[in-house]
Design a protein around this motif. Structure first.
Motif, mmCIF file in Angstrom:
data_model
loop_
_atom_site.group_PDB
_atom_site.id
_atom_site.type_symbol
_atom_site.label_atom_id
_atom_site.label_comp_id
_atom_site.label_asym_id
_atom_site.label_seq_id
_atom_site.Cartn_x
_atom_site.Cartn_y
_atom_site.Cartn_z
ATOM 1 N N LEU A 266 58.416 -28.187 33.495
ATOM 2 C CA LEU A 266 59.411 -26.896 34.667
ATOM 3 C C LEU A 266 59.410 -25.643 33.960
ATOM 4 N N TYR A 267 59.007 -24.632 32.253
ATOM 5 C CA TYR A 267 58.767 -23.618 32.149
ATOM 6 C C TYR A 267 58.576 -23.323 32.848
ATOM 7 N N ARG A 268 56.756 -23.542 33.188
ATOM 8 C CA ARG A 268 55.381 -23.403 33.031
ATOM 9 C C ARG A 268 55.822 -22.154 34.476
ATOM 10 N N GLU A 269 56.185 -22.323 35.722
ATOM 11 C CA GLU A 269 57.179 -21.431 36.228
ATOM 12 C C GLU A 269 57.238 -20.079 35.889
ATOM 13 N N VAL A 270 58.282 -20.248 34.745
ATOM 14 C CA VAL A 270 59.489 -18.910 34.889
ATOM 15 C C VAL A 270 58.527 -17.677 33.233
ATOM 16 N N TYR A 271 56.960 -18.487 33.116
ATOM 17 C CA TYR A 271 55.585 -18.001 33.366
ATOM 18 C C TYR A 271 54.529 -17.757 33.406
ATOM 19 N N ASN A 272 54.792 -17.964 34.900
ATOM 20 C CA ASN A 272 53.594 -17.446 36.319
ATOM 21 C C ASN A 272 53.057 -18.434 35.606
ATOM 22 N N PHE A 273 52.921 -19.734 34.841
ATOM 23 C CA PHE A 273 51.766 -20.893 34.548
ATOM 24 C C PHE A 273 50.488 -20.003 33.699
ATOM 25 N N LEU A 493 59.074 -44.508 40.973
ATOM 26 C CA LEU A 493 59.941 -44.187 40.648
ATOM 27 C C LEU A 493 59.297 -42.286 40.599
ATOM 28 N N ALA A 494 58.290 -41.687 39.865
ATOM 29 C CA ALA A 494 58.100 -40.521 39.254
ATOM 30 C C ALA A 494 57.185 -40.747 40.245
ATOM 31 N N GLU A 495 55.996 -41.572 40.207
ATOM 32 C CA GLU A 495 55.407 -40.657 41.897
ATOM 33 C C GLU A 495 55.532 -40.822 43.398
ATOM 34 N N GLU A 496 56.809 -40.782 43.609
ATOM 35 C CA GLU A 496 57.506 -40.689 44.754
ATOM 36 C C GLU A 496 58.245 -39.616 44.455
ATOM 37 N N MET A 497 58.665 -39.318 43.853
ATOM 38 C CA MET A 497 59.528 -37.953 42.980
ATOM 39 C C MET A 497 58.072 -36.811 43.541
ATOM 40 N N LYS A 498 57.163 -36.933 42.661
ATOM 41 C CA LYS A 498 55.888 -36.141 42.907
ATOM 42 C C LYS A 498 55.660 -36.056 44.464
ATOM 43 N N ALA A 499 55.173 -36.735 45.416
ATOM 44 C CA ALA A 499 55.019 -37.301 46.214
ATOM 45 C C ALA A 499 56.252 -36.154 47.761
ATOM 46 N N ARG A 500 57.557 -36.434 46.713
ATOM 47 C CA ARG A 500 58.710 -35.728 47.549
ATOM 48 C C ARG A 500 58.081 -33.738 47.228
ATOM 49 N N MET A 501 58.222 -33.745 46.034
ATOM 50 C CA MET A 501 58.301 -32.401 46.158
ATOM 51 C C MET A 501 56.765 -31.997 46.544
ATOM 52 N N LEU A 502 55.853 -32.511 46.663
ATOM 53 C CA LEU A 502 54.017 -31.566 47.606
ATOM 54 C C LEU A 502 54.503 -31.819 48.569
ATOM 55 N N LYS A 506 54.963 -25.202 50.063
ATOM 56 C CA LYS A 506 55.357 -24.291 51.187
ATOM 57 C C LYS A 506 53.432 -23.995 51.376
ATOM 58 N N THR A 507 52.926 -23.332 49.825
ATOM 59 C CA THR A 507 51.790 -22.303 49.900
ATOM 60 C C THR A 507 51.104 -23.381 49.370
ATOM 61 N N ALA A 508 49.148 -23.358 49.451
ATOM 62 C CA ALA A 508 48.644 -23.955 48.403
ATOM 63 C C ALA A 508 48.429 -23.963 47.175
ATOM 64 N N HIS A 509 49.062 -22.359 46.996
ATOM 65 C CA HIS A 509 49.161 -22.157 45.268
ATOM 66 C C HIS A 509 50.655 -23.488 44.941
ATOM 67 N N VAL A 514 52.335 -28.046 41.455
ATOM 68 C CA VAL A 514 52.858 -29.443 41.269
ATOM 69 C C VAL A 514 51.660 -30.284 41.117
ATOM 70 N N ARG A 515 51.056 -30.970 41.493
ATOM 71 C CA ARG A 515 49.740 -31.571 41.247
ATOM 72 C C ARG A 515 49.532 -31.042 39.515
ATOM 73 N N HIS A 516 49.350 -29.965 39.199
ATOM 74 C CA HIS A 516 48.436 -29.968 37.643
ATOM 75 C C HIS A 516 49.559 -30.102 36.438
ATOM 76 N N HIS A 517 50.369 -29.996 37.312
ATOM 77 C CA HIS A 517 51.865 -29.171 36.466
ATOM 78 C C HIS A 517 53.545 -30.531 36.275
ATOM 79 N N PHE A 518 53.016 -31.593 36.753
ATOM 80 C CA PHE A 518 54.167 -32.627 37.087
ATOM 81 C C PHE A 518 54.680 -32.911 36.246
ATOM 82 N N PRO A 519 56.338 -33.375 35.352
ATOM 83 C CA PRO A 519 56.145 -33.073 34.322
ATOM 84 C C PRO A 519 56.656 -34.833 33.520
ATOM 85 N N PHE A 520 56.183 -35.788 34.599
ATOM 86 C CA PHE A 520 55.514 -36.735 33.954
ATOM 87 C C PHE A 520 54.186 -37.333 34.411
#
Length: 527
Positions: A266-273, A493-502, A506-509, A514-520
């Motif tokens: 979750l820190y990776r967004e802070v550092y622009n991945f 539940l983690a899979e459901e959480m990831k699906a909701r985040m996806l 709003k953008t492909a980026h 989310v797909r490559h940096h989901f924390p679980f």
């Protein structure tokens, strides 16, 4: 160093059982499960271990009718052995990833012996070996089985009056432990188990076989730190400890660190991945070393005194009898002696203690009860809990001792806060005031660096809160572990959480992130 093996034959009629350090539930890992399993994979000679166990009570291996795995913890695997006559033996073997070899087990053995000698109830040792160079092919330890049950198993059934009495007994024992006098900081060993290492003998007549040697805490040995030529103790002053921790992390970072993504996803967004260079962290560590002479506690205060506390002081490491008497304290692995100002509970760590008991207590008065008895029975510790200098030193000690994992902001932010609170931080005898003026530490940052650092740190703290909420929802601890019985539900539940985040992106980026940096999800921990 000495590689020690010891076998003590109990008196005839003794029941030979091993008391494991309060076996927690078997745990699965919510991510990188196969990697964690590989780290715990242990090859050893079962027949040789049976020979050791059987010989302790004059038996033969054929007297053993079952040999099975009982449980796994963070550092050890435990086996349960039954004999034909119904007697049971537990054998605890550390994982190959458990560090440091020799020091971990040798120090725990000496700590148990020393504490029992001074009236602290701990399991007796029957056999142990601190090296893999034995017929079993692994370190091992065998202890007596204490007759109590975990406090966590009976807390729910206790009345408020019984809670009150139990807490008084716990704090009394903790005060007894913290009243022991030590000449230095480090870990306890039998003198015979340290040869070339620096050691400081314990002065008491009945303590002549014991000494303070290098810290056995894994923070001094893991991830290649065992290869570094660094000062692991013993130390005579708190300032020496702060210097050694800083030198350790600076040496490790220069030797092993490389550009990487933050481990906390979750820190990776802070550092622009983007990958983060360790150069900033090295500069911050160098700045920290300039602060070392200002860190520590005055020798005139109790905060300076070397004390020992239980390394995992939680309900399941306290065994009690049916009449609610404390039978013993278990799980002393990685025990350390530190200045009171660094090992006391404080206003920041007490909430963590509350979380440890929340499943048992469900009452908000637990911390108040603990504090009330500590004030009455352990006044120095009570004072340390609310001492601002101790709080600041503990925060700094934790920050500087945390491995670099792709984040350089936290340490620099803590240095900035230290500068802002320097009057509370400077408490040593080595940097006295000049003409009544407290000297300022020789570290300066521009206003822009200060603001940028604190802004980044604030964003990381927001990520910490979000991560804690996600862990709580999944029932996952800070190490990513979840009880076996809840594993499948947590994964779903983690899979459901990831699906909701996806769905919310709003953008492909954003979807890619989310797909490559989901924390679980599983991930490359060295990337």
């Amino acid at each position: 160093m000495t590689m020690s093996c010891s076998s003590i034959h109990p008196e005839d009629g003794c029941t030979l059982c091993f008391q494991l350090s309060l076996l927690a539930k078997l745990m699965n890992d919510s991510y990188n499960e196969q990697l964690r399993l590989s780290e715990r994979h242990l090859r050893f000679d079962v027949s040789a271990l049976k020979n050791v166990i059987a010989s302790l009570s004059g038996r033969v291996p054929s007297d053993i009718v079952t040999f099975s795995k009982l449980s796994e913890g963070r550092f050890n695997r435990v086996f349960q052995i039954y004999f034909k006559d119904g007697q049971c033996v537990f054998a605890r073997l550390p994982y190959p990833s458990t560090t440091p070899e020799h020091y971990t087990l040798a120090s725990e053995v000496a700590t148990l012996d020393y504490l029992r000698l001074h009236g602290i109830p701990t399991p007796k040792l029957y056999a142990w070996c601190s090296t893999k160079a034995n017929p079993v092919g692994s370190e091992y330890i065998i202890m007596e089985k204490l007759s109590g049950i975990p406090l966590g198993d009976v807390w729910y059934s206790m009345t408020p009056k019984e809670h009150h009495k139990m807490m008084k007994k716990i704090v009394h024992r903790e005060a007894q432990l913290m009243s022991l006098n030590f000449p230095a900081h480090g870990s306890i060993y039998h003198c015979k188990d340290l040869t070339s290492e620096k050691k400081i003998p314990l002065p008491g007549q009945k303590d002549v076989e014991f000494c303070i040697g290098p810290s056995s805490h894994y923070s001094w040995w893991h991830d290649g730190r065992n290869t570094l030529d660094i000062d692991r103790g013993p130390w005579l002053s708190p300032t020496d400890i702060f210097r050694a921790v800083g030198e350790r992390e600076l040496c490790w970072t220069k030797t092993y660190a490389k550009p990487r993504l933050p481990y906390e996803r979750l820190y990776r967004e802070v550092y622009n991945f983007c990958k983060v260079s360790p150069d900033t962290h090295i500069r911050s560590l160098s700045d920290y070393m300039k602060l070392v002479p200002f860190l520590g506690f005055s020798a005139r205060t109790a905060l300076h005194r070397p004390v020992m506390r239980h390394p995992d002081f939680q309900p399941n490491n306290i065994l009690v009898s049916k009449s609610n008497e404390i039978v013993g304290f278990i799980d002393w692995q990685h025990s350390s002696i530190l200045p009171l100002g660094l090992c006391s509970w404080n206003t920041e760590t007490l909430p963590e203690l509350r979380r440890q008991y929340v499943r048992l207590c469900k009452r908000g008065w637990f911390i108040s009860l603990y504090a009330a008895f500590t004030r009455r029975l352990n006044e120095d510790h009570y004072d340390a809990i609310y001492d601002n200098s101790a709080i600041l030193h503990q925060r700094h000690f934790t920050s500087i001792g945390t491995s670099w994992e792709g984040v350089s902001t936290t340490l620099r932010a803590d240095i900035i806060r230290a500068m802002q609170s320097c009057r509370d931080l400077i408490a040593t005898d080595s940097v006295p005031p000049t003409r009544g003026i407290t000297p300022l530490p020789p570290v300066q940052y521009s206003d822009k660096v200060v603001q940028d650092t604190l802004d980044l740190d604030s964003r990381q703290r927001e990520a910490d809160i979000a991560m804690e909420q996600m862990r709580h929802a999944l029932g996952v601890d800070v190490l990513g572990r979840v009880p076996n019985g809840e594993y499948e539900a947590a994964k779903e539940l983690a899979e459901e959480m990831k699906a909701r985040m996806l769905e919310a992106t709003k953008t492909a980026h954003d979807i890619t992130e989310v797909r490559h940096h989901f924390p679980f999800d599983d991930f490359d921990e060295d990337a």
